[in-house]
Design a protein around this motif. Structure first.
Motif, PDB file in Angstrom:
ATOM      1  N   GLY A  18     -14.673  41.088 -72.371  1.00  0.00           N
ATOM      2  CA  GLY A  18     -13.382  40.492 -72.344  1.00  0.00           C
ATOM      3  C   GLY A  18     -13.220  39.693 -73.691  1.00  0.00           C
ATOM      4  N   ARG A  19     -13.876  40.378 -74.808  1.00  0.00           N
ATOM      5  CA  ARG A  19     -13.805  39.732 -76.277  1.00  0.00           C
ATOM      6  C   ARG A  19     -12.443  40.577 -76.968  1.00  0.00           C
ATOM      7  NH1 ARG A  19     -20.002  39.971 -78.013  1.00  0.00           N
ATOM      8  NH2 ARG A  19     -19.748  41.708 -76.490  1.00  0.00           N
ATOM      9  N   CYS A  20     -11.170  40.407 -76.504  1.00  0.00           N
ATOM     10  CA  CYS A  20     -10.350  41.088 -76.706  1.00  0.00           C
ATOM     11  C   CYS A  20      -9.833  41.173 -78.372  1.00  0.00           C
ATOM     12  CB  CYS A  20      -9.008  40.945 -76.136  1.00  0.00           C
ATOM     13  SG  CYS A  20      -9.466  41.000 -74.095  1.00  0.00           S
ATOM     14  N   SER A  21      -9.997  39.888 -78.715  1.00  0.00           N
ATOM     15  CA  SER A  21      -9.735  39.749 -80.409  1.00  0.00           C
ATOM     16  C   SER A  21     -10.422  40.545 -81.183  1.00  0.00           C
ATOM     17  CB  SER A  21      -9.656  38.125 -80.393  1.00  0.00           C
ATOM     18  OG  SER A  21     -10.888  37.610 -80.649  1.00  0.00           O
ATOM     19  N   ARG A  22     -11.675  40.666 -80.946  1.00  0.00           N
ATOM     20  CA  ARG A  22     -12.627  41.601 -81.706  1.00  0.00           C
ATOM     21  C   ARG A  22     -12.441  43.136 -81.626  1.00  0.00           C
ATOM     22  NH1 ARG A  22     -18.613  38.683 -81.253  1.00  0.00           N
ATOM     23  NH2 ARG A  22     -17.787  36.636 -81.627  1.00  0.00           N
ATOM     24  N   VAL A  23     -11.526  43.569 -81.073  1.00  0.00           N
ATOM     25  CA  VAL A  23     -11.224  45.000 -80.769  1.00  0.00           C
ATOM     26  C   VAL A  23     -10.398  45.111 -81.973  1.00  0.00           C
ATOM     27  CG1 VAL A  23     -10.342  46.858 -79.423  1.00  0.00           C
ATOM     28  CG2 VAL A  23     -11.463  45.007 -78.354  1.00  0.00           C
ATOM     29  N   ARG A  24      -9.210  44.597 -82.372  1.00  0.00           N
ATOM     30  CA  ARG A  24      -8.364  44.769 -83.494  1.00  0.00           C
ATOM     31  C   ARG A  24      -9.335  45.431 -84.669  1.00  0.00           C
ATOM     32  NH1 ARG A  24      -4.197  47.545 -84.031  1.00  0.00           N
ATOM     33  NH2 ARG A  24      -3.278  46.371 -82.302  1.00  0.00           N
ATOM     34  N   PRO A  25     -10.110  44.645 -85.139  1.00  0.00           N
ATOM     35  CA  PRO A  25     -10.800  45.035 -86.408  1.00  0.00           C
ATOM     36  C   PRO A  25     -11.298  46.348 -86.240  1.00  0.00           C
ATOM     37  CG  PRO A  25     -11.195  42.725 -86.046  1.00  0.00           C
ATOM     38  CD  PRO A  25     -10.612  43.188 -84.873  1.00  0.00           C
ATOM     39  N   VAL A  26     -11.964  46.671 -85.082  1.00  0.00           N
ATOM     40  CA  VAL A  26     -12.567  48.050 -84.999  1.00  0.00           C
ATOM     41  C   VAL A  26     -11.696  49.110 -84.929  1.00  0.00           C
ATOM     42  CG1 VAL A  26     -14.103  49.291 -83.248  1.00  0.00           C
ATOM     43  CG2 VAL A  26     -14.292  46.763 -83.582  1.00  0.00           C
ATOM     44  N   VAL A  27     -10.435  48.971 -84.356  1.00  0.00           N
ATOM     45  CA  VAL A  27      -9.201  50.000 -84.440  1.00  0.00           C
ATOM     46  C   VAL A  27      -9.031  49.943 -85.776  1.00  0.00           C
ATOM     47  CG1 VAL A  27      -7.237  50.442 -84.043  1.00  0.00           C
ATOM     48  CG2 VAL A  27      -8.396  49.504 -82.239  1.00  0.00           C
ATOM     49  N   THR A  28      -9.050  49.381 -86.991  1.00  0.00           N
ATOM     50  CA  THR A  28      -8.805  49.223 -88.184  1.00  0.00           C
ATOM     51  C   THR A  28      -9.820  50.127 -89.026  1.00  0.00           C
ATOM     52  OG1 THR A  28      -7.659  47.004 -88.122  1.00  0.00           O
ATOM     53  CG2 THR A  28      -8.376  48.193 -90.366  1.00  0.00           C
ATOM     54  N   ALA A  29     -11.010  49.833 -88.465  1.00  0.00           N
ATOM     55  CA  ALA A  29     -12.166  50.673 -89.164  1.00  0.00           C
ATOM     56  C   ALA A  29     -12.124  52.089 -88.734  1.00  0.00           C
ATOM     57  CB  ALA A  29     -13.603  49.743 -88.676  1.00  0.00           C
ATOM     58  N   VAL A  30     -11.833  52.312 -87.342  1.00  0.00           N
ATOM     59  CA  VAL A  30     -11.592  53.643 -86.893  1.00  0.00           C
ATOM     60  C   VAL A  30     -10.422  54.470 -88.265  1.00  0.00           C
ATOM     61  CG1 VAL A  30     -10.784  55.263 -85.000  1.00  0.00           C
ATOM     62  CG2 VAL A  30     -12.577  53.327 -84.754  1.00  0.00           C
ATOM     63  N   ILE A  31      -9.365  53.683 -88.108  1.00  0.00           N
ATOM     64  CA  ILE A  31      -8.298  54.236 -88.789  1.00  0.00           C
ATOM     65  C   ILE A  31      -8.816  54.757 -90.172  1.00  0.00           C
ATOM     66  CG2 ILE A  31      -6.057  53.983 -90.023  1.00  0.00           C
ATOM     67  CD1 ILE A  31      -5.490  52.296 -87.349  1.00  0.00           C
ATOM     68  N   LYS A  32      -9.659  53.986 -90.681  1.00  0.00           N
ATOM     69  CA  LYS A  32     -10.013  54.238 -92.291  1.00  0.00           C
ATOM     70  C   LYS A  32     -11.084  55.455 -92.082  1.00  0.00           C
ATOM     71  CE  LYS A  32     -10.249  49.405 -93.542  1.00  0.00           C
ATOM     72  NZ  LYS A  32     -11.145  47.952 -93.768  1.00  0.00           N
ATOM     73  N   GLN A  33     -12.033  55.502 -91.022  1.00  0.00           N
ATOM     74  CA  GLN A  33     -12.422  56.629 -90.735  1.00  0.00           C
ATOM     75  C   GLN A  33     -11.951  57.952 -90.608  1.00  0.00           C
ATOM     76  OE1 GLN A  33     -16.159  56.832 -91.325  1.00  0.00           O
ATOM     77  NE2 GLN A  33     -15.567  54.564 -91.877  1.00  0.00           N
ATOM     78  N   MET A  34     -10.855  57.828 -89.892  1.00  0.00           N
ATOM     79  CA  MET A  34     -10.044  58.988 -89.776  1.00  0.00           C
ATOM     80  C   MET A  34      -9.400  59.554 -90.652  1.00  0.00           C
ATOM     81  SD  MET A  34      -6.706  59.036 -86.884  1.00  0.00           S
ATOM     82  CE  MET A  34      -7.751  58.595 -85.312  1.00  0.00           C
ATOM     83  N   ALA A  35      -8.897  58.574 -91.635  1.00  0.00           N
ATOM     84  CA  ALA A  35      -8.514  59.019 -92.877  1.00  0.00           C
ATOM     85  C   ALA A  35      -9.309  59.897 -93.955  1.00  0.00           C
ATOM     86  CB  ALA A  35      -8.013  57.715 -93.754  1.00  0.00           C
ATOM     87  N   VAL A  36     -10.815  59.777 -93.701  1.00  0.00           N
ATOM     88  CA  VAL A  36     -11.647  60.483 -94.820  1.00  0.00           C
ATOM     89  C   VAL A  36     -11.430  61.863 -94.493  1.00  0.00           C
ATOM     90  CG1 VAL A  36     -13.873  60.872 -95.216  1.00  0.00           C
ATOM     91  CG2 VAL A  36     -13.528  58.578 -94.842  1.00  0.00           C
TER      92      VAL A  36
END
Length: 203
Positions: free
Chosen positions: A90-108
């Motif tokens: 239930g630590r919902c606010s911590r998920v957004r930074p993970v999504v941002t990090a995933v998008i960076k990985q997807m760009a590689v």
């Protein structure tokens, strides 16, 4: 995004849907053809990352090998486990930074694909089917990542678009490389994340 939308902080029982949504994202990243251990011949971004890491020397946990699992995929699955734990807790606010990090990985792998075809296309015979096919592949990679490039620099995005668009059969590989390198810090990436193209003609 769906996982974030579904995440609530009121009860742990409410977040099974959010965790399931994240699992669906992992499935879309991986695809069904990879098998249970990743040894299959996939078609999704996980497979693309594993192909490009061989071209750019970004395989393995350190991102310096030319065989094995892409560092992008190693990072992605670590990030996914992190997000899963946040969602279940239930630590919902911590998920957004993970999504941002995933998008960076997807760009590689998309950036790697763009660079690779900027080098390959000019080597193909004029009017050949290979030229048309590889021009199209390069354009697709470039168009997939152009919005992220444009967010950092409209000038760099224009350079990449002009050289990689459909019908651009003699891209200026040095200009594309410089444009991409110029936006990497703004995209939260480094040259080490992208690696260096070892052999443009490899599969």
């Amino acid at each position: 995004e769906d996982a974030i939308d579904d995440c609530t902080t009121s009860s742990i029982d409410n977040n099974y849907d959010a965790a399931h949504a994240w699992d669906e994202g992992v499935a879309f990243w991986t695809g069904s053809l990879e098998g249970t251990d990743g040894s299959g011949s996939g078609k999704m971004i996980a497979a693309l990352a594993d192909k490009r890491c061989q071209n750019f020397g970004t395989c393995g946990a350190a991102g310096t090998a030319t065989t094995g699992t892409a560092k992008v995929n190693v990072n992605f699955f670590a990030l996914s486990a992190e997000a899963r734990d946040y969602l279940y807790g239930g630590r919902c606010s911590r998920v957004r930074p993970v999504v941002t990090a995933v998008i960076k990985q997807m760009a590689v792998p998309l950036l790697q694909g763009t660079l690779r075809y900027a080098y390959k296309v000019p080597t193909r015979a004029a009017g050949s089917n290979t030229l048309f096919k590889e021009n199209a592949e390069g354009a697709i990679f470039a168009h997939a990542v152009l919005p992220m490039i444009h967010k950092v620099s409209a000038t760099a995005a224009t350079t990449v678009y002009t050289n990689m668009k459909i019908g651009s059969f003699s891209p200026d590989k040095a200009a594309v490389k410089s444009a991409i390198e110029s936006v990497l810090p703004g995209m939260g990436l480094t040259c080490a994340d992208i690696g260096a193209l070892r052999e443009a003609a490899t599969a």
